[in-house]
Design a protein around this motif. Structure first.
Motif, PDB file in Angstrom:
ATOM      1  N   GLY A 574       2.986 -71.368  -4.252  1.00 16.38           N
ATOM      2  CA  GLY A 574       2.997 -72.563  -5.083  1.00 16.38           C
ATOM      3  C   GLY A 574       4.299 -72.849  -5.806  1.00 16.38           C
ATOM      4  N   ALA A 575       5.356 -72.101  -5.496  1.00 14.90           N
ATOM      5  CA  ALA A 575       6.637 -72.333  -6.181  1.00 14.90           C
ATOM      6  C   ALA A 575       7.197 -73.701  -5.792  1.00 14.90           C
ATOM      7  N   ASP A 576       7.818 -74.380  -6.764  1.00 17.24           N
ATOM      8  CA  ASP A 576       8.427 -75.687  -6.541  1.00 17.24           C
ATOM      9  C   ASP A 576       9.638 -75.520  -5.633  1.00 17.24           C
ATOM     10  N   GLY A 578      12.083 -77.233  -5.082  1.00 14.52           N
ATOM     11  CA  GLY A 578      13.331 -77.614  -5.717  1.00 14.52           C
ATOM     12  C   GLY A 578      13.865 -76.567  -6.674  1.00 14.52           C
ATOM     13  N   LYS A 579      13.011 -75.653  -7.059  1.00 15.97           N
ATOM     14  CA  LYS A 579      13.440 -74.619  -8.001  1.00 15.97           C
ATOM     15  C   LYS A 579      13.629 -73.251  -7.343  1.00 15.97           C
TER      16      LYS A 579
END
Length: 922
Positions: A574-576, A578-579
């Motif tokens: 679930g990590a973004d 973009g980050k």
């Protein structure tokens, strides 16, 4: 079973029926005389008595025996005579003849015609508890006042039968001789007594005693003489002088048994052992004759000391103690093998206590005599003790001075000497017993040998480490991070010495007979009761080890936007996007990906080098079993790469820990990494010893194998350790005294079975210090649950509760063991940064910074526009309108705004009349 092989209560003597339909409890206390005969607590004959026989030609002399099931003939024939026993069934009313006849002659002593008698309770012809006139009392002596004429008639018949039986007994020597030669009674081999197996921890403290009987066999020659003499004094004071059979006692027993007196068997110590060795349990004169024959054969084959040794090692002495050594340890915390006169040797008074218990170790379950265990019937125990001491004096086995100075000793209370270090039935350490049994089998110690017992097994379990594991992992521990979590949560904590493979501490659950959450081993030490758990990112240590074998460097970069072969996206929990990797998702370096625990590089490594290479590295580290998504258990040590890849058993998700493993095997793999790439087999047993039957001493039998095997290159492993050393700080876990540690966290998602993946289902934290490899798992008890932290809202990750348990465990161990502070080897960076397997894109070039022109402050422009030349010639505006460099590491990479804004009318130098903006979106 009692000392004589007869069934009683759980361990004491109970009444045994004879051939009659019912039987009374024997040894009615009211029937005891002042001087109990040896073997006084015995069984009635319990059935009808018949006597019959006839003299045969040529000097044959015959005597019928009661209820022997055959013809009893005893005699001596000068020429060609024959003495025989047991040729057929002798009916009541037959002829009994005794004598020595000349050739062809006939000797007749008596003809006893006895009418059949009715079976009676206890076999003695007495009234049963429900007979008319019995008044509810049991046995012949309790008939009450209203004895019927029929009962009196039966009594007279029994007396006549008893008289005939006495005649039989008087010819006992002949009976025995006849039986010896013609009944074919075999001498049974001395029984190999089952005894307990003692399980010790690493410091020699008792963890448990396993086995069907709490017994320690000791050689007779090592047994304190006071003990041997006390037993003879209590049970058979003429033991050392008779030939194995006490004829006077048998006569008395016969009379009493048939007339309703004391129910006695009048067995010598030799007969008692003969009965036990031959498994003769029925109460009958046939059995008594066979018992006598075997006793005579024992006396002819073994000496008195040997027979005494057999006897002392088999007798039951109450409170679950079999054999004289277990009794001495239990009642007095002493050994019978300590020589007399030495410190802690058994005294004559203590020996008499032990011997006095033999007659009846436990209370009669039917409410009769309460036995002679001083913990339960002190008064009777003291009376029996006085009897024993008196006989010891009479036989000159103690001096008059010792007798006069006698004092009844204090015995341990049933729970006074309870093992404080033992696992018991409820301590978590009891879980290791199934691992002990499994390893004994691996050492080729069979179930039969284990059941026979006599083994002393020293385990690897360190009590300090074990205590720390339980305190850190058990919900019952108030100091555990698990304490405030729901009951549906469960932890496992395993500590291994990485330099030897010894399991120092093992917490797999609070119920030692329940599910073993540390290995899912069955309770009998065989097979698995579960399919393990998904290790999540902690499995990446094996993927990295496999990558290092392929010369992949931690400086390689990997593209997180790259899709799976089927077009799917590689999950990053679930990590973004973009980050991810600070905005550098297309060229994320492997070291950062390891610390941040991103999944895509590990999927791509498995895809590139082959998932079988990951499984090989896991196997070499210590993982033996892996479960597929369909629940198939795959033994990596017995299968190969072709098997692993066939039928879709494993996919590239193996690279980041999708497939189930058991914590114990994972702990061994972790220990291999902690130990610089050298694997030692995780094990629970250090040594096994067994008793030498000749000396009674423990001798070495089996031993652990601690030789290691190098499975990973030391320098490459130091490179991996160097990256893992950054993870504890990243997870905010610091160890006491600033110890260096390596670690890896791991989390696997919760699946409710409805394709609804959310939250965490398994969480891990693994690693350790040079002296201790520690593995922690937290998940659901009995079934998967969605894990939250103590606040009930925050999702649990490996860096949360598991990491806290890991930290608490290691800190407690290093403090309790006062461990020295050690460091891991200096990191050696290895591998090829330009590996062909790396998927990362080329990062964009660094932003171009345009410098403003240099302006002479004394120039005409500066004189015309002094506000633009406040700085000394570099054209930079440091009042906030010049360079504006902002690095946004929370977003899509660096955002550099600048270019040195310097505005000069008419300036033509690039950048001097405009603002340049460069957006790095890695």
């Amino acid at each position: 079973m009692n000392s004589y092989g007869e069934s009683q209560s759980a361990r004491a003597r109970a009444s045994v029926p004879g051939s009659s339909a019912a039987a009374t409890p024997d040894d009615d206390p009211s029937g005891y005389d002042d001087r109990p005969a040896p073997d006084a607590y015995r069984r009635p004959s319990g059935g009808r008595a018949s006597v019959s026989g006839s003299a045969t030609p040529r000097g044959a002399a015959s005597v019928g025996a009661a209820a022997v099931g055959g013809r009893a003939s005893v005699g001596a024939a000068p020429v060609g005579g024959r003495a025989s026993v047991g040729a057929g069934t002798a009916p009541v009313g037959g002829r009994a003849s005794v004598g020595a006849a000349p050739v062809g002659g006939r000797a007749s002593v008596a003809r006893a015609a006895v009418r059949p008698v009715s079976p009676a309770v206890g076999g003695g012809g007495g009234l049963g508890p429900n007979d008319p006139g019995s008044n509810g009392r049991r046995g012949l002596g309790g008939g009450g006042k209203n004895v019927t004429k029929a009962a009196k008639k039966r009594r007279r018949a029994n007396i006549l039968t008893a008289a005939a039986a006495v005649l039989v007994i008087l010819a006992g020597g002949g009976v025995v001789a006849g039986t010896w030669f013609f009944d074919g009674v075999d001498l049974p081999a001395p029984k190999t007594e089952d005894q307990s197996n003692v399980i010790l921890n690493a410091k020699g403290q008792v963890l448990a005693k396993l086995g069907t009987q709490n017994r320690t066999v000791v050689p007779q020659a090592s047994i304190n003489p006071y003990v041997q003499h006390a037993v003879a004094a209590a049970e058979d004071k003429n033991f050392y002088t008779h030939s194995g059979i006490d004829m006077k006692g048998i006569m008395r027993a016969a009379w009493n048994n048939f007339t309703g007196g004391d129910k006695q068997g009048a067995s010598t110590i030799t007969q008692q052992y003969a009965r036990y060795a031959a498994d003769l349990k029925a109460i009958s004169y046939n059995r008594k004759l066979r018992e006598a024959v075997i006793a005579r054969k024992l006396e002819s084959t073994y000496d008195k000391d040997q027979i005494m040794g057999f006897y002392l090692n088999y007798i039951y002495l109450g409170e679950g103690r079999y054999g004289i050594e277990a009794a001495a340890q239990g009642y007095f915390s002493k050994s019978v093998m300590t020589p007399e006169g030495q410190k802690n040797a058994i005294t004559p008074s203590e020996a008499a206590v032990l011997a006095s218990i033999i007659k009846q170790p436990e209370p009669d379950p039917n409410g009769g005599h309460k036995g002679y265990d001083p913990n339960y019937n002190l008064g009777a125990a003291k009376e029996r003790w006085e009897y024993t001491m008196s006989n010891m004096l009479e036989m000159k086995w103690i001096t008059k001075e010792q007798y006069d100075a006698r004092k009844y000793p204090t015995v341990n209370k049933p729970n006074a000497n309870k093992c404080k270090t033992c696992a018991g039935d409820s301590k978590p350490v009891g879980m290791i017993m199934r691992h002990v049994k499994a390893e004994l089998a691996e050492m080729n110690i069979s179930e039969t040998e284990f059941t026979r017992g006599g083994l002393t097994v020293q385990t690897t379990i360190d009590p300090e480490v074990q205590a720390a594991a339980e305190a850190a992992g058990s919900r019952k521990s108030k100091t555990s991070a698990m304490h405030d979590l729901p009951k549906s949560y469960q932890a496992a904590v395993i500590g291994i010495d990485p330099s030897t493979g010894r399991v120092l501490g093992y917490y797999g659950g609070d119920d030692p007979t329940g599910i073993d959450y540390g290995s899912y081993m069955n309770g009998d030490g065989t097979g698995f009761s579960g399919t393990g758990q998904s290790p999540g990112s902690t499995f990446k240590i094996y993927t990295l080890a496999a990558a290092q074998r392929e010369d992949i460097s931690f400086k390689t970069t990997w593209d997180g936007t790259k899709k799976k072969p089927d077009g799917g996206t590689i999950s990053n929990a679930g990590a973004d996007p973009g980050k991810v990797c600070g905005g550098k998702i297309k060229y994320c370096d492997l070291e950062t990906a390891t610390i941040q625990s991103y999944n895509f590089p590990f999927y791509q490594i498995a895809e590139g080098i082959g998932r079988e290479k990951v499984l090989e590295a896991a196997r070499d580290a210590g993982i033996t079993h892996v479960w597929t998504d369909k629940g198939e258990m795959v033994d990596l040590t017995k299968t190969d790469a072709a098997y692993w890849k066939a039928n879709g058993r494993f996919d590239n998700e193996i690279g980041f820990g999708q497939y189930h493993v058991v914590p114990l095997e994972h702990a061994q793999g972790v220990a291999t990494i902690v130990n610089n790439g050298v694997r030692h087999e995780a094990h629970f047993i250090k040594t096994v010893k067994r008793i030498d039957q000749n000396t009674g001493k423990l001798v070495p039998y089996k031993s652990e194998k601690t030789a290691g095997k190098t499975v990973f290159d030391k320098d490459r492993t130091s490179d991996l350790q160097g990256v893992m050393a950054k993870i504890p700080d990243h997870a905010n876990n610091t160890l006491r005294n600033g110890r260096e540690a390596i670690a890896k966290s791991g989390t696997w998602e919760f699946d409710d079975g409805k394709d609804n993946h959310s939250g965490s289902g398994d969480t891990w934290f693994v690693g350790g210090i040079p002296q201790l490899a520690a593995t922690v798992w937290v998940g659901g008890a009995t079934k998967k649950v969605e894990l939250h932290e103590a606040d009930g809202k925050s999702d649990m990750f490996g860096s949360g509760t598991p990491a806290q348990i890991w930290e608490d465990f290691i800190n407690a161990v290093t403090k309790a063991e006062d461990m020295k502070k050690e460091e891991f080897p200096t990191r050696v960076e290895t591998g090829n940064a330009d590996s062909e397997y790396a998927t990362g894109q080329e990062p964009p070039p660094p932003p171009v910074v345009v410098q403003p022109p240099t302006v002479d402050p004394n120039s005409q422009l500066c004189q015309l526009f002094p506000q633009q030349c406040q700085n000394t010639g570099n054209g930079n505006n440091n009042n906030g309108n010049g360079d504006n460099n902002n690095d946004n590491n929370n977003g899509g990479g660096g955002n550099n705004n600048g270019g040195g804004n310097t505005t000069l009318p008419g300036a033509t130098t690039p950048g001097t009349a405009e603002t340049t903006t460069n957006n790095e979106n890695g």
